[in-house]
Motif scaffolding. Structure first.
Motif, PDB file in Angstrom:
ATOM      1  N   ARG A 276      -8.815  42.126 -27.305  1.00 37.01           N
ATOM      2  CA  ARG A 276      -9.581  41.302 -26.365  1.00 37.01           C
ATOM      3  C   ARG A 276      -9.810  42.041 -25.054  1.00 37.01           C
ATOM      4  NH1 ARG A 276      -7.992  35.640 -23.335  1.00 37.01           N
ATOM      5  NH2 ARG A 276      -6.090  36.841 -22.938  1.00 37.01           N
ATOM      6  N   VAL A 277     -11.034  41.973 -24.572  1.00 37.81           N
ATOM      7  CA  VAL A 277     -11.391  42.503 -23.257  1.00 37.81           C
ATOM      8  C   VAL A 277     -11.520  41.328 -22.297  1.00 37.81           C
ATOM      9  CG1 VAL A 277     -13.135  43.724 -21.899  1.00 37.81           C
ATOM     10  CG2 VAL A 277     -12.612  44.474 -24.222  1.00 37.81           C
ATOM     11  N   ILE A 278     -10.816  41.397 -21.176  1.00 36.42           N
ATOM     12  CA  ILE A 278     -10.963  40.396 -20.124  1.00 36.42           C
ATOM     13  C   ILE A 278     -11.791  41.058 -19.028  1.00 36.42           C
ATOM     14  CG2 ILE A 278      -9.779  38.856 -18.518  1.00 36.42           C
ATOM     15  CD1 ILE A 278      -7.305  39.053 -20.360  1.00 36.42           C
ATOM     16  N   ASP A 279     -13.068  40.724 -19.000  1.00 35.76           N
ATOM     17  CA  ASP A 279     -14.067  41.407 -18.175  1.00 35.76           C
ATOM     18  C   ASP A 279     -14.135  40.722 -16.812  1.00 35.76           C
ATOM     19  OD1 ASP A 279     -16.169  42.910 -17.266  1.00 35.76           O
ATOM     20  OD2 ASP A 279     -17.531  42.424 -18.920  1.00 35.76           O
ATOM     21  N   VAL A 280     -13.356  41.212 -15.864  1.00 34.62           N
ATOM     22  CA  VAL A 280     -13.232  40.590 -14.539  1.00 34.62           C
ATOM     23  C   VAL A 280     -14.363  41.085 -13.640  1.00 34.62           C
ATOM     24  CG1 VAL A 280     -11.773  40.341 -12.498  1.00 34.62           C
ATOM     25  CG2 VAL A 280     -10.734  40.386 -14.789  1.00 34.62           C
ATOM     26  N   GLY A 281     -15.126  40.136 -13.090  1.00 37.72           N
ATOM     27  CA  GLY A 281     -16.317  40.517 -12.327  1.00 37.72           C
ATOM     28  C   GLY A 281     -17.397  41.031 -13.250  1.00 37.72           C
ATOM     29  N   GLY A 282     -17.423  40.505 -14.472  1.00 43.07           N
ATOM     30  CA  GLY A 282     -18.293  41.029 -15.526  1.00 43.07           C
ATOM     31  C   GLY A 282     -19.715  40.532 -15.501  1.00 43.07           C
ATOM     32  N   SER A 283     -20.093  39.783 -14.471  1.00 49.17           N
ATOM     33  CA  SER A 283     -21.454  39.261 -14.331  1.00 49.17           C
ATOM     34  C   SER A 283     -21.836  38.465 -15.577  1.00 49.17           C
ATOM     35  CB  SER A 283     -22.434  40.401 -14.045  1.00 49.17           C
ATOM     36  OG  SER A 283     -23.727  39.914 -13.745  1.00 49.17           O
ATOM     37  N   LYS A 284     -22.932  38.823 -16.218  1.00 48.41           N
ATOM     38  CA  LYS A 284     -23.388  38.067 -17.385  1.00 48.41           C
ATOM     39  C   LYS A 284     -22.790  38.578 -18.700  1.00 48.41           C
ATOM     40  CE  LYS A 284     -27.718  37.262 -14.963  1.00 48.41           C
ATOM     41  NZ  LYS A 284     -29.153  37.600 -14.891  1.00 48.41           N
ATOM     42  N   GLY A 285     -22.016  39.666 -18.609  1.00 49.25           N
ATOM     43  CA  GLY A 285     -21.306  40.138 -19.797  1.00 49.25           C
ATOM     44  C   GLY A 285     -21.971  41.261 -20.550  1.00 49.25           C
ATOM     45  N   SER A 286     -22.872  42.001 -19.911  1.00 50.88           N
ATOM     46  CA  SER A 286     -23.583  43.057 -20.638  1.00 50.88           C
ATOM     47  C   SER A 286     -22.634  44.140 -21.148  1.00 50.88           C
ATOM     48  CB  SER A 286     -24.669  43.685 -19.757  1.00 50.88           C
ATOM     49  OG  SER A 286     -24.103  44.304 -18.614  1.00 50.88           O
ATOM     50  N   LYS A 287     -21.650  44.524 -20.349  1.00 50.92           N
ATOM     51  CA  LYS A 287     -20.713  45.555 -20.793  1.00 50.92           C
ATOM     52  C   LYS A 287     -19.832  45.048 -21.929  1.00 50.92           C
ATOM     53  CE  LYS A 287     -20.392  49.020 -17.260  1.00 50.92           C
ATOM     54  NZ  LYS A 287     -21.770  48.796 -16.785  1.00 50.92           N
ATOM     55  N   SER A 288     -19.410  43.793 -21.838  1.00 47.40           N
ATOM     56  CA  SER A 288     -18.617  43.217 -22.929  1.00 47.40           C
ATOM     57  C   SER A 288     -19.396  43.219 -24.234  1.00 47.40           C
ATOM     58  CB  SER A 288     -18.203  41.782 -22.571  1.00 47.40           C
ATOM     59  OG  SER A 288     -17.206  41.785 -21.576  1.00 47.40           O
ATOM     60  N   LEU A 289     -20.657  42.848 -24.176  1.00 47.79           N
ATOM     61  CA  LEU A 289     -21.477  42.801 -25.387  1.00 47.79           C
ATOM     62  C   LEU A 289     -21.663  44.201 -25.972  1.00 47.79           C
ATOM     63  CD1 LEU A 289     -24.107  40.159 -24.279  1.00 47.79           C
ATOM     64  CD2 LEU A 289     -22.451  39.899 -26.127  1.00 47.79           C
TER      65      LEU A 289
ATOM     66  N   ARG B  49     -18.312  35.554 -30.065  1.00 50.56           N
ATOM     67  CA  ARG B  49     -17.085  36.289 -29.737  1.00 50.56           C
ATOM     68  C   ARG B  49     -16.875  36.433 -28.227  1.00 50.56           C
ATOM     69  NH1 ARG B  49     -18.589  41.496 -32.789  1.00 50.56           N
ATOM     70  NH2 ARG B  49     -16.698  42.342 -31.822  1.00 50.56           N
ATOM     71  N   VAL B  50     -17.777  35.826 -27.439  1.00 55.41           N
ATOM     72  CA  VAL B  50     -17.692  35.894 -25.980  1.00 55.41           C
ATOM     73  C   VAL B  50     -17.448  34.501 -25.417  1.00 55.41           C
ATOM     74  CG1 VAL B  50     -18.848  36.584 -23.846  1.00 55.41           C
ATOM     75  CG2 VAL B  50     -19.338  37.806 -25.974  1.00 55.41           C
ATOM     76  N   THR B  51     -16.492  34.388 -24.510  1.00 52.63           N
ATOM     77  CA  THR B  51     -16.301  33.154 -23.755  1.00 52.63           C
ATOM     78  C   THR B  51     -16.447  33.482 -22.274  1.00 52.63           C
ATOM     79  OG1 THR B  51     -13.899  33.493 -23.723  1.00 52.63           O
ATOM     80  CG2 THR B  51     -14.799  32.072 -25.457  1.00 52.63           C
ATOM     81  N   TYR B  52     -16.789  32.458 -21.488  1.00 56.31           N
ATOM     82  CA  TYR B  52     -17.017  32.638 -20.060  1.00 56.31           C
ATOM     83  C   TYR B  52     -16.086  31.733 -19.266  1.00 56.31           C
ATOM     84  CZ  TYR B  52     -21.295  35.176 -21.261  1.00 56.31           C
ATOM     85  OH  TYR B  52     -22.186  36.093 -21.758  1.00 56.31           O
ATOM     86  N   GLN B  53     -15.609  32.253 -18.142  1.00 59.30           N
ATOM     87  CA  GLN B  53     -14.731  31.473 -17.274  1.00 59.30           C
ATOM     88  C   GLN B  53     -15.077  31.773 -15.823  1.00 59.30           C
ATOM     89  OE1 GLN B  53     -10.504  31.716 -18.192  1.00 59.30           O
ATOM     90  NE2 GLN B  53      -9.933  31.280 -16.063  1.00 59.30           N
TER      91      GLN B  53
END
Length: 372
Positions: free
Chosen positions: A200-213, A251-255
């Motif tokens: 799992r990647v916890i993308d802090v300050g990840g904006s809309k999640g482009s890097k996570s995707l 596979r992506v959740t937002y908080q």
């Protein structure tokens, strides 16, 4: 075990960047100093010409065809002779190509201004040349250098993120610009770092999640939690509807939250936090606060923290690092930092520095872990 991948290509990239930096400075060696200084002093002409071309969306209108200035002017609602003079200047800068007299088409550079190019940098150019970002450079830079005050705050009466909270249009443009950073850095953060060790990647300050995707497309075992301000998160998931597959989005959740207060808690050593170009916008005290929150959230789990940031040379910094650092001075209380400066902050936060992973990019990934 190191998280570095592709060490050979990474070393070759570093050598290529050193050569490119030398090449960029070649005019300093061969151009008479007065001419060089005048060129530097009028460089804002180039940025403004490029900005207006993006505002008119000339590259998108041209697409894969070529058009006479008169026809192009009619489509972008401009005066033909004025537009010709703008395009002639940009073509001389190797942005667009004059295929024949008064007929223009896209080239390799201007293709990255097309709206239909997934690697376009339109938002970044529009953001950096916006009134919000331009005014501090023109109005408050000298006073900021004398006083130490942040020019952006002096111009607008608010610090950057507070301003974005109150100005939705600029906030959206800023988020789009941050998402377009991948066009500058490429996907080396995904290929040169061993994300296969995590679940799992916890993308802090990840904006809309482009890097996570980007990571999830390459690593089928990964899920992602994207954590950012409420203003960003409330519309983030909708950004990808129809653009990426539903199975990937599942596979992506937002908080939503404030990383200065807390960050999501890690579950195990299969979690890794990603902070991409987040801390360079903060002063040392706020950096230590965020790093301390990461230490608390990961304590006892063995989770790793990946800070993707510029790492400035201890002496004789390259132009890109020095320029980005001045942008940080203009807009925030943050800075680009050397490795020794990063390690000093890490040592004060309850985290331990593990390694620096080099990328085929301007950025590096600093890997941290909880102490103990």
């Amino acid at each position: 075990m190191s998280l570095q991948k592709n060490p050979g290509p990474v070393r070759r990239f570093a050598k290529l960047m050193k050569f490119a930096d030398w090449l960029q400075n070649l005019p300093n060696k061969i151009m008479p100093p007065p001419f060089r200084l005048i060129r530097i002093g009028s460089a804002f002409w180039q940025s403004r010409a490029l900005y207006v071309a993006v505002r008119l969306d000339i590259a998108s209108v041209l697409g894969g065809s070529q058009l006479e200035v008169e026809a192009l002017a009619a489509r972008v609602f401009a005066q033909p002779d004025a537009l010709y003079r703008l395009l002639r200047m940009l073509a001389a800068m190797d942005v667009f190509e004059e295929a024949s007299p008064r007929v223009f088409r896209n080239n390799t550079l201007s293709a990255h201004l097309r709206g239909d190019n997934p690697k376009n940098v339109r938002a970044m150019i529009l953001m950096h040349n916006s009134v919000e970002m331009s005014r501090p450079w023109y109005e408050q830079l000298e006073q900021g250098l004398r006083s130490g005050d942040v020019p952006f705050q002096s111009s607008h009466g608010l610090e950057l993120y507070a301003y974005m909270d109150e100005h939705a249009e600029f906030d959206s443009l800023f988020a789009d610009a941050m998402d377009s950073v991948e066009a500058l850095t490429g996907d080396s953060f995904a290929t040169d770092f061993d994300w296969g060790r995590f679940d799992r990647v916890i993308d802090v300050g990840g904006s809309k999640g482009s890097k996570s995707l980007t990571l999830l497309k390459r690593y089928s075992q990964l899920t992602a939690l994207v954590f950012d301000r409420h203003q960003v998160i409330q519309t983030a998931a909708m950004e990808w509807t129809g653009k990426v597959s539903p199975s990937l989005l599942s596979r992506v959740t937002y908080q939503a939250g404030n990383l200065l207060d807390s960050v999501p808690v890690a579950d195990s050593d299969k979690d890794i936090y990603l902070l991409s170009a987040v801390l360079h916008g903060m002063d040392d005290d706020h950096c230590v606060k965020v790093l301390g929150n990461l230490a608390a959230a990961s304590a006892g789990t063995g989770a790793r923290i990946a800070l993707m940031e510029l790492v400035v040379s201890e002496s004789k910094a390259d132009f890109s690092s020095a320029a980005f650092d001045m942008q940080m001075f203009m807009a925030t209380r943050g800075r680009e930092r050397t490795l020794s400066e990063w390690r000093k902050l890490i040592d004060h936060s309850g985290l331990a520095f593990e390694e620096q992973v080099n990328l085929q990019s301007l950025a590096k990934i600093l890997v941290l872990r909880p102490k103990g």
